[in-house]
Design a protein around this motif. Structure first.
Motif, PDB file in Angstrom:
ATOM      1  N   LEU A  19       2.721  14.232   5.113  1.00 13.18           N
ATOM      2  CA  LEU A  19       3.985  14.964   5.115  1.00 13.18           C
ATOM      3  C   LEU A  19       4.113  15.820   3.854  1.00 13.18           C
ATOM      4  N   ASP A  20       3.850  15.224   2.708  1.00 11.64           N
ATOM      5  CA  ASP A  20       3.999  15.939   1.447  1.00 11.64           C
ATOM      6  C   ASP A  20       3.035  17.120   1.350  1.00 11.64           C
ATOM      7  N   GLN A  21       1.764  16.888   1.689  1.00  8.07           N
ATOM      8  CA  GLN A  21       0.762  17.947   1.572  1.00  8.07           C
ATOM      9  C   GLN A  21       1.063  19.121   2.501  1.00  8.07           C
ATOM     10  N   LYS A  22       1.411  18.808   3.742  1.00  9.43           N
ATOM     11  CA  LYS A  22       1.648  19.890   4.709  1.00  9.43           C
ATOM     12  C   LYS A  22       2.919  20.670   4.372  1.00  9.43           C
ATOM     13  N   CYS A  23       3.949  19.978   3.907  1.00 10.74           N
ATOM     14  CA  CYS A  23       5.166  20.692   3.489  1.00 10.74           C
ATOM     15  C   CYS A  23       4.892  21.573   2.275  1.00 10.74           C
ATOM     16  N   GLN A  24       4.105  21.059   1.341  1.00 12.75           N
ATOM     17  CA  GLN A  24       3.750  21.862   0.171  1.00 12.75           C
ATOM     18  C   GLN A  24       2.974  23.113   0.588  1.00 12.75           C
ATOM     19  N   ASN A  25       2.080  22.964   1.564  1.00 14.61           N
ATOM     20  CA  ASN A  25       1.347  24.125   2.082  1.00 14.61           C
ATOM     21  C   ASN A  25       2.321  25.208   2.550  1.00 14.61           C
ATOM     22  N   ILE A  26       3.315  24.765   3.312  1.00 13.92           N
ATOM     23  CA  ILE A  26       4.286  25.705   3.888  1.00 13.92           C
ATOM     24  C   ILE A  26       5.139  26.343   2.798  1.00 13.92           C
ATOM     25  N   LEU A  27       5.641  25.529   1.860  1.00 18.28           N
ATOM     26  CA  LEU A  27       6.510  26.044   0.804  1.00 18.28           C
ATOM     27  C   LEU A  27       5.766  27.016  -0.116  1.00 18.28           C
ATOM     28  N   LYS A  83       7.081  11.441 -13.101  1.00 15.94           N
ATOM     29  CA  LYS A  83       8.465  11.138 -12.708  1.00 15.94           C
ATOM     30  C   LYS A  83       8.591  10.531 -11.311  1.00 15.94           C
ATOM     31  N   GLY A  84       7.468  10.346 -10.612  1.00 18.68           N
ATOM     32  CA  GLY A  84       7.534   9.888  -9.227  1.00 18.68           C
ATOM     33  C   GLY A  84       8.101   8.486  -9.078  1.00 18.68           C
ATOM     34  N   LYS A  85       8.625   8.201  -7.885  1.00 22.08           N
ATOM     35  CA  LYS A  85       9.205   6.882  -7.594  1.00 22.08           C
ATOM     36  C   LYS A  85       8.134   5.795  -7.638  1.00 22.08           C
ATOM     37  N   ARG A  86       6.967   6.076  -7.066  1.00 22.46           N
ATOM     38  CA  ARG A  86       5.890   5.088  -7.043  1.00 22.46           C
ATOM     39  C   ARG A  86       5.427   4.765  -8.460  1.00 22.46           C
ATOM     40  N   GLN A  99       0.814  -1.206   0.000  1.00 19.52           N
ATOM     41  CA  GLN A  99       0.000   0.000   0.000  1.00 19.52           C
ATOM     42  C   GLN A  99       0.857   1.269   0.000  1.00 19.52           C
ATOM     43  N   TYR A 100       2.185   1.144   0.168  1.00 13.32           N
ATOM     44  CA  TYR A 100       3.036   2.322   0.066  1.00 13.32           C
ATOM     45  C   TYR A 100       3.489   2.558  -1.373  1.00 13.32           C
ATOM     46  N   LEU A 101       3.154   1.616  -2.268  1.00 13.79           N
ATOM     47  CA  LEU A 101       3.501   1.757  -3.676  1.00 13.79           C
ATOM     48  C   LEU A 101       2.215   1.835  -4.463  1.00 13.79           C
ATOM     49  N   CYS A 102       1.439   2.857  -4.212  1.00 13.98           N
ATOM     50  CA  CYS A 102       0.108   2.874  -4.824  1.00 13.98           C
ATOM     51  C   CYS A 102      -0.254   4.266  -5.315  1.00 13.98           C
ATOM     52  N   ASN A 141      10.637  12.590   1.513  1.00 18.14           N
ATOM     53  CA  ASN A 141       9.710  11.824   0.679  1.00 18.14           C
ATOM     54  C   ASN A 141      10.323  10.543   0.121  1.00 18.14           C
ATOM     55  N   GLN A 142      11.646  10.432   0.181  1.00 17.89           N
ATOM     56  CA  GLN A 142      12.303   9.210  -0.281  1.00 17.89           C
ATOM     57  C   GLN A 142      12.626   8.262   0.867  1.00 17.89           C
ATOM     58  N   GLY A 143      12.337   8.697   2.095  1.00 16.77           N
ATOM     59  CA  GLY A 143      12.678   7.877   3.252  1.00 16.77           C
ATOM     60  C   GLY A 143      11.477   7.236   3.902  1.00 16.77           C
ATOM     61  N   GLN A 144      11.691   6.746   5.114  1.00 21.63           N
ATOM     62  CA  GLN A 144      10.654   6.005   5.836  1.00 21.63           C
ATOM     63  C   GLN A 144       9.503   6.887   6.298  1.00 21.63           C
ATOM     64  N   LEU A 145       9.728   8.186   6.362  1.00 21.72           N
ATOM     65  CA  LEU A 145       8.667   9.092   6.817  1.00 21.72           C
ATOM     66  C   LEU A 145       7.726   9.509   5.689  1.00 21.72           C
ATOM     67  N   ALA A 146       8.032   9.078   4.475  1.00 23.91           N
ATOM     68  CA  ALA A 146       7.228   9.486   3.318  1.00 23.91           C
ATOM     69  C   ALA A 146       5.752   9.177   3.537  1.00 23.91           C
ATOM     70  N   SER A 147       4.909  10.162   3.310  1.00 24.15           N
ATOM     71  CA  SER A 147       3.464   9.989   3.458  1.00 24.15           C
ATOM     72  C   SER A 147       2.758  11.139   2.754  1.00 24.15           C
ATOM     73  N   ILE A 148       1.505  10.937   2.480  1.00 24.70           N
ATOM     74  CA  ILE A 148       0.711  11.993   1.850  1.00 24.70           C
ATOM     75  C   ILE A 148       0.595  13.188   2.790  1.00 24.70           C
TER      76      ILE A 148
END
Length: 566
Positions: free
Chosen positions: A495-503, A89-92, A52-55, A486-493
């Motif tokens: 994390l990505d969404q909230k960081c994008q909000n900040i950036l 281009k994503g890893k998944r 489910q992490y490769l979806c 995003n390439q490590g064990q903490l990768a999650s939707i």
């Protein structure tokens, strides 16, 4: 999109909503899964979704790897491969493409092996036929020589040979072999039909030992024993052992029952399953149309439920009236006219206020059901339950984990506790609004669990903000930090969404900052009540309080970032 003929077994690119096209294969759907009405569609199994992490977001993060896709949202795989690889281009995504290529290699290998085996079989047949011809020729030569010798014998000998020859000529080679095989003295000849091979002692031991002790799981076509009638209409398979995880063969649903008695119902991707939800015939009421409540009501209506709505700000009801909801002028009116009433309000005070004058209690009478979905403390929800039950009503707490987007998508996680029968009556509602629901036992358990979940989430969000600001002040790229995370064990939707909000400086609320701070405060109080330290949550709470002082209360929780830069 060009019209291309597609059929079963074709590799395709399937598009789901706002998400990028994903590689998949057109397959046969499970027999019990109805095809959605309307436009032509195919049932697609996506690649790269075994983990489910490769979806694809919104596909297997919901617990499934298949979905009904409209034909206009499908493109042939090989025809559009280069185009898709250029724009994704994503890893998944790359892992999914790799899975397709591996599938193609295996398929090609099987075809070559099949062709090779076919040629070998053909050669064996030709060789066998050749040997057969040689053997026949040899036998004919021997028979000729034998006949020549016998002609020199007596007339009596001629008769005997003639008789034997005619007898041999009328029997097959197998029968001749059986007739010529030696028999033990005194044993009667076996019936020719009895060709049973005696079972060896080794085989017998295996069959009566290990194999005999193994119970095969029921097939999909077999009737399934269902200990809980709540799951009868959608549980596809289960074992008879208690306290185990029952997983449906088609991944449509997954039901887990632990020794504690907690139960989880996991529904599949709404694209694949929601069309087959049978809405309850009970009348549903809903109080509170905030960020979460709005999405919940919308999904209840989409799935065919009869819903009456009320909101403190009446204008918010208009959109849902247009979608088919009925309007309740007061909470009391909603409760009195509905069988099950849900409430989703902001905090403990609002949860109690909705019971007051012209409120829920005025409409409660024996048999009426009330489900509170607000995130509050255990003491508050216990008080609500006592008041409702004292009037003859039935009570269930069911706070939800998620945000506005997950609410809109029908992908919330529901934590329920209280009246188990009422939990079962809410089955179709929970399937419409969420991907998973858990029954956690007695009233108060769901409130505690919800506060713990939000405590972890709030603390994590504060840590993300702290890391991004530390990267900035030490001259590191915030975008690079996000890429690394995003390439490590903490990768999650999340994390990505909230960081994008900040950036991007976009703090449009998906989960109000003031509510996550409220939940942290209540979680700390929960720890205090049992003398358990919560120093991490306490530290995060102070940062959120600082953000509130900077007028960030009505922004998204990611606006806690601003507490570090001011």
């Amino acid at each position: 999109m060009a019209a291309v003929s597609l059929r079963l077994g074709d590799l395709v690119w399937g598009k789901l909503g706002r998400y990028p096209p994903w590689p998949g294969k057109i397959v046969n759907p499970p027999k019990d899964l109805k095809k959605p009405r309307g436009k032509k569609c195919f049932f697609v199994k996506f690649f790269g979704t075994e983990d489910q992490y490769l979806c694809i977001q919104n596909v297997l993060e919901r617990g499934v790897d298949c979905a009904w896709i409209k034909v206009e949202q499908l493109k042939p795989y090989h025809l559009h491969k280069e185009e898709m690889i250029k724009i994704n281009k994503g890893k998944r995504f790359q892992q999914a493409v790799d899975a397709v290529e591996e599938f193609l290699r295996k398929t090609k290998g099987k075809d070559q092996a099949s062709s090779h085996n076919s040629n070998e079989e053909k050669n064996r047949r030709n060789s066998s036929e050749e040997r057969g011809k040689q053997t026949a020729g040899e036998e004919k030569r021997k028979a000729s020589l034998s006949e020549g010798k016998l002609k020199k014998g007596t007339g009596e000998g001629k008769k005997r040979v003639s008789s034997v020859s005619s007898e041999r000529g009328s029997k097959s080679p197998l029968k001749r072999a059986q007739d010529q095989s030696p028999r033990k003295r005194g044993r009667p000849p076996k019936d020719e039909k009895d060709l049973t091979i005696p079972e060896s002692s080794t085989v017998k031991r295996v069959m009566t030992g290990t194999v005999a002790g193994f119970k095969w799981p029921p097939s999909v076509s077999e009737p399934v024993k269902d200990n809980d009638p709540h799951f009868h209409h959608f549980l596809l398979s289960q074992t008879e052992k208690p306290a185990v995880c029952y997983q449906a063969i088609t991944k449509k649903l997954k039901v887990c029952e632990e020794e504690t008695g907690s139960t989880s119902i996991q529904a599949a991707d709404s694209t694949a399953v929601n069309g087959s939800i049978t809405p309850t015939d009970k009348k549903i009421g809903f109080l509170g149309l905030g960020l979460m409540g709005s999405g919940i009501v919308s999904n209840l209506l989409k799935m065919g439920h009869t819903v009456t709505v009320w909101n403190r700000t009446a204008e918010k009801c208009d959109l849902f009236i247009q979608e088919g909801a009925r309007l309740g002028r007061t909470p009391a009116e909603v409760v009195s006219t509905c069988d099950i009433t849900f409430a989703c309000v902001s905090d403990p005070k609002a949860a109690k206020d909705v019971l007051g004058p012209s409120g829920v209690l005025q409409g409660i009478r024996p048999g009426k059901c009330y489900v509170d979905m607000s995130t509050v403390d255990a003491d508050t929800v216990t008080e609500l339950a006592q008041v409702i039950v004292s009037r003859g009503g039935r009570f269930l707490e069911a706070p939800v984990s998620g945000n506005q987007q997950l609410s809109n998508d029908g992908m919330l996680v529901i934590l329920a506790a209280g009246d188990r029968g009422l939990y079962e009556d809410c089955s179709s509602c929970f399937q419409a609004m969420g991907k998973t629901s858990f029954f956690l036992g007695e009233v108060g358990n769901a409130a505690k669990m919800m506060l713990i979940v939000n405590m972890v989430q709030g603390s994590f969000m504060a840590t993300i903000a702290e890391g991004l600001t530390l990267a900035q002040v030490t001259g590191q790229s915030q975008q690079t930090l996000l890429d690394i995370l995003n390439q490590g064990q903490l990768a999650s939707i999340f994390l990505d969404q909230k960081c994008q909000n900040i950036l991007q400086g976009n703090f449009k609320p998906d989960f109000y900052l003031k509510y996550i701070q409220k939940d942290l405060r209540l979680a700390i109080a929960l720890g205090d009540s049992v003398n358990h330290p919560t120093p991490m949550a306490a530290a995060a709470n102070e940062v959120y309080k600082r953000a509130k002082a900077l007028d960030q209360s009505d922004n998204d929780m990611s606006a806690v970032y601003r507490a570090y830069i001011h």
